[in-house]
Design an enzyme around this catalytic site. Structure first.
Site, short mmCIF file in Angstrom:
data_model
loop_
_atom_site.label_atom_id
_atom_site.label_comp_id
_atom_site.label_asym_id
_atom_site.label_seq_id
_atom_site.Cartn_x
_atom_site.Cartn_y
_atom_site.Cartn_z
CG ASP A 119 -0.20 -0.07 2.53
OD1 ASP A 119 1.05 -0.01 2.52
OD2 ASP A 119 -0.86 -0.18 3.58
CD GLN A 147 5.21 28.64 -2.21
OE1 GLN A 147 4.94 28.17 -3.30
NE2 GLN A 147 4.89 29.88 -1.88
CG ASP A 193 16.08 32.59 -14.08
OD1 ASP A 193 17.26 32.50 -13.69
OD2 ASP A 193 15.20 31.79 -13.74
CE LYS A 225 12.19 31.96 -14.94
NZ LYS A 225 12.47 30.63 -14.39
NE ARG A 279 8.33 29.99 -12.74
CZ ARG A 279 8.36 28.82 -13.37
NH1 ARG A 279 7.24 28.22 -13.70
NH2 ARG A 279 9.51 28.26 -13.67
N GLY A 326 10.43 21.85 -17.29
CA GLY A 326 11.16 22.09 -18.55
C GLY A 326 10.75 23.41 -19.19
N GLY A 327 9.74 24.07 -18.63
CA GLY A 327 9.21 25.31 -19.22
C GLY A 327 10.27 26.38 -19.43
C1 R5P Z 1 13.70 29.21 -11.35
O1 R5P Z 1 13.90 30.34 -10.98
C2 R5P Z 1 14.71 28.11 -11.41
O2 R5P Z 1 16.02 28.57 -11.44
C3 R5P Z 1 14.44 27.23 -12.60
O3 R5P Z 1 14.63 28.00 -13.76
C4 R5P Z 1 13.04 26.72 -12.57
O4 R5P Z 1 12.67 26.32 -11.30
C5 R5P Z 1 12.90 25.56 -13.54
O5 R5P Z 1 11.58 25.13 -13.50
P1 R5P Z 1 10.83 24.67 -14.81
O6 R5P Z 1 11.67 23.60 -15.44
O7 R5P Z 1 9.50 24.17 -14.31
O8 R5P Z 1 10.67 25.88 -15.68
#
Ligand code: R5P
Length: 297
Positions: A39, A98, A171, A194, A196, A227-228
């Site tokens: 489980d 976070q 970034d 960058k 977000r 990967g965004g």
């Molecule tokens: C963000 O500030 C980190 O340095 C990474 O660029 C980010 O956490 C990568 O997350 P993801 O692959 O979801 O874009």
């Protein structure tokens, strides 16, 4: 650390990382029994005598993050009950993104993680390339982060052809790391701006003036999760005529579908460290932790 009072416990998420540490330091290995019930619940029994010892529990907190966190909490609790002093070594520290309340009412997850660790007796924490050093201040005990960027840079320089290469930071957050990396591999670097969206998580990159035609780009970041970030940077680099894109990160979190999406977007290769045990984590950075521990004596 030879002859020291340290003992090493290889948590289920970091068996290979801990083995690699054990090859570099002389210290006792903590024997324990572990099984996962059908489980999904965990069973542990510590077999070695850990009384009075500083026990290094090596347990990376990558997905499934909560599962690996609970395993660390269980092990820490028992080691503490048996009279050991727990030093948690989390090569990748889940929830480190976070570390503050970005929107009012948000849970500062990393703070709770720190308090949970303290509640089971963790006395110190060591991680690698924490997302933001501010996060270390949330732990109610001493917490440290060491960088694996010099090891990553050394590996890339040894194993990659860097002629015509430029180093890219996706970034500003990663710009210091990338600056260090680029100095070590002796190549130029560029930083993308960058943004977000705090609600949707959507990432947008503003290109800057670059001479990129026909070049090879190494995007360097602390982690790749969805990967965004890498995909946005890759698309921009391709628009500017870059011929090859290599994604370099310390922590290959690589959430479901991330790898496929990155390759589809034109990423040619992923190079990552073994803070997370998957097929892209090929660069052994355990020496970053061992080097730090040796300083402690
Ligand atoms: C963000 O500030 C980190 O340095 C990474 O660029 C980010 O956490 C990568 O997350 P993801 O692959 O979801 O874009």
């Amino acid at each position: 650390m030879s002859g020291s009072n340290f003992a090493l416990l290889a948590g289920p998420s970091s068996i290979n990382f801990a083995r690699s540490m054990a090859r570099q330091i002389e210290c006792e290995i903590v024997d324990f029994e572990f099984k996962e019930f059908p489980d999904g619940e965990n069973y542990f029994r510590i077999i070695s005598d850990v009384k009075g010892k500083n026990v290094l529990i090596v347990q990376s907190l990558y997905p499934p993050v909560d599962h690996h966190l609970v395993q660390l909490l269980f092990l820490s609790k028992k080691v503490t009950e048996l009279g050991g002093f727990v030093y948690a070594i989390c090569p990748y520290l889940g929830y480190s993104r976070q570390h503050r309340e970005y929107l009012s009412g948000e849970v500062v997850s990393l703070k709770t993680v720190g308090h949970l660790m303290a509640s089971v007796g963790v006395r110190r924490l060591l991680t690698i390339d924490i997302h933001n050093v501010e996060g270390l201040g949330l732990f109610p005990f001493p917490a440290f982060s060491v960088s694996a960027i010099p090891i990553m840079a050394e590996w890339v320089q040894k194993n990659e052809d860097l002629s015509d290469a430029i180093i890219v930071s996706p970034d500003f957050g990663s710009s210091t790391r990338v600056e260090t990396f680029s100095k070590l591999v002796n190549r130029q670097y560029h930083v993308f701006e960058k943004e977000r969206d705090k609600v949707t998580g959507e990432v947008k990159i503003k290109p800057i003036q670059l001479e990129l035609e026909g070049k090879k780009a190494y995007i360097v970041d602390d982690m790749i999760s969805s990967g965004g970030t890498v995909i946005k940077a890759t698309k921009t680099l391709k628009e500017f005529g870059v011929k090859k894109v290599i994604a370099v990160c310390v922590h290959p979190v690589l959430a479901a579908g991330a790898v496929e999406k990155m390759f589809e977007a034109g990423v040619n290769k992923i190079i990552a460290s073994n803070t997370i045990e998957n097929k892209y984590g090929i660069v052994d950075v355990s020496n970053a932790v061992v080097g730090y521990l040796k300083l402690l004596g």
